[in-house]
Write an enzyme that holds these catalytic residues in place. Structure first.
Site, PDB file in Angstrom:
ATOM      1  N   ASP A 104       0.880  -1.443   0.040  1.00 57.50           N
ATOM      2  CA  ASP A 104       0.066  -0.477  -0.088  1.00 57.50           C
ATOM      3  C   ASP A 104       1.120   1.590  -0.209  1.00 57.50           C
ATOM      4  O   ASP A 104       1.798   1.076   0.431  1.00 57.50           O
ATOM      5  CB  ASP A 104      -1.123   0.097   1.318  1.00 57.50           C
ATOM      6  CG  ASP A 104      -1.956  -1.058   1.628  1.00 57.50           C
ATOM      7  OD1 ASP A 104      -2.190  -1.132   0.675  1.00 57.50           O
ATOM      8  OD2 ASP A 104      -2.483  -1.707   2.821  1.00 57.50           O
TER       9      ASP A 104
HETATM   10  N1  URA Z   1      -1.125  -6.526   4.498  1.00 58.48           N
HETATM   11  C1  URA Z   1      -1.639  -4.364   4.196  1.00 58.48           C
HETATM   12  O1  URA Z   1      -2.850  -4.583   4.533  1.00 58.48           O
HETATM   13  N2  URA Z   1      -1.076  -3.602   3.768  1.00 58.48           N
HETATM   14  C2  URA Z   1       0.667  -4.312   2.785  1.00 58.48           C
HETATM   15  O2  URA Z   1       0.764  -3.007   1.547  1.00 58.48           O
HETATM   16  C3  URA Z   1       0.473  -4.782   2.346  1.00 58.48           C
HETATM   17  C4  URA Z   1      -0.272  -6.398   3.198  1.00 58.48           C
END
Ligand code: URA
Length: 240
Positions: free
Chosen positions: A106
């Site tokens: 993310d």
């Molecule tokens: N899980 C999440 O919520 N975000 C990420 O970036 C990776 C795993």
């Protein structure tokens, strides 16, 4: 011996298009074995010939592998109209057109991101059938306890949509209503870690990936820094 046209060699190994490369070759920016070459169709032996572009020697590698410590605010995509992408963090000499991030983090997650042009390896790492372990460090708003670690170990339902695969939750420290944890998961659904804690009404305040399969984030890499994988690291990833 592997043989390839000069213009193809240089467009494969740089961020320039084939037509730009042809112009550079015709204007004398390229030498082969120290002699200027003006014909883009000249055949190059990728193992034996020394090709230089603008006085820099360019080696031919079919596949490239970089480990990036992705900072917050950067998207793990190849292009984006609003945000900087992980590829924007590579220097000009490394930014080949066919590179992509193997998997996603993310925008507000930091940590280990593999950048490569090796499609088959990426497919293997990300394919659900291989279940490559991914470990994250997270700061959670909420008091995480051993009951939750049990639920993570056995699997639980999220949003009536799916049941998580068994995962490993380790409690690292508690302070007031905050908990530092590490979590190892074997799947990679959208916002997986945030949704796992969301199922317990807890918020993930920060998230950092520290390993993916056998590959561990190099602690010397500051956010935004990257390096090539060593030959051993590439071999261990391929053993998946
Ligand atoms: N899980 C999440 O919520 N975000 C990420 O970036 C990776 C795993």
């Amino acid at each position: 011996m592997s043989s390839i046209r000069l213009d193809r060699f240089l467009s494969d190994m740089t961020s320039y298009s084939r037509s730009d490369i042809k112009k550079y070759i015709r204007s004398g920016d390229v030498t082969v074995n120290d002699f200027p070459v003006y014909d883009p169709s000249v055949k190059i032996n990728t193992e034996a010939d020394a090709v230089s572009f603008k006085n820099c020697e360019i080696k031919y590698n079919k596949y490239l592998y970089f480990m990036l410590n992705k900072p917050k605010g950067v998207v793990s995509a190849t292009r984006d109209d609003l945000h900087r992408t992980c590829l924007d963090l590579l220097s000009d000499g490394d930014r080949r057109k066919d590179l992509f991030p193997a998997g996603r983090l993310d925008i507000d997650t930091e940590g280990l991101l593999l950048i490569t042009n090796d499609g088959p390896l990426s497919h293997n790492l990300l394919s659900p059938s291989h279940h490559v372990d991914k470990t994250y460090l997270a700061l959670i708003q909420g008091f995480v306890d051993e009951n939750m670690a049990y639920d993570f170990a056995t699997g639980f339902k999220i949003d009536d949509e799916f049941t998580t695969l068994p995962s490993k939750l380790r409690i690292l420290s508690h302070e007031d209503q905050f908990t530092e944890v590490s979590v190892t998961i074997h799947e990679g659904r959208f916002h997986q870690i945030k949704r796992m804690f969301g199922a317990f009404d807890m918020k993930v305040l920060s998230l950092k990936r520290i390993s993916m399969g056998a590959l561990e984030l190099d602690p010397d890499l500051k956010p935004g820094e990257y390096r090539r994988l060593t030959a051993d690291e590439v071999t261990s990833l391929k053993e998946v």
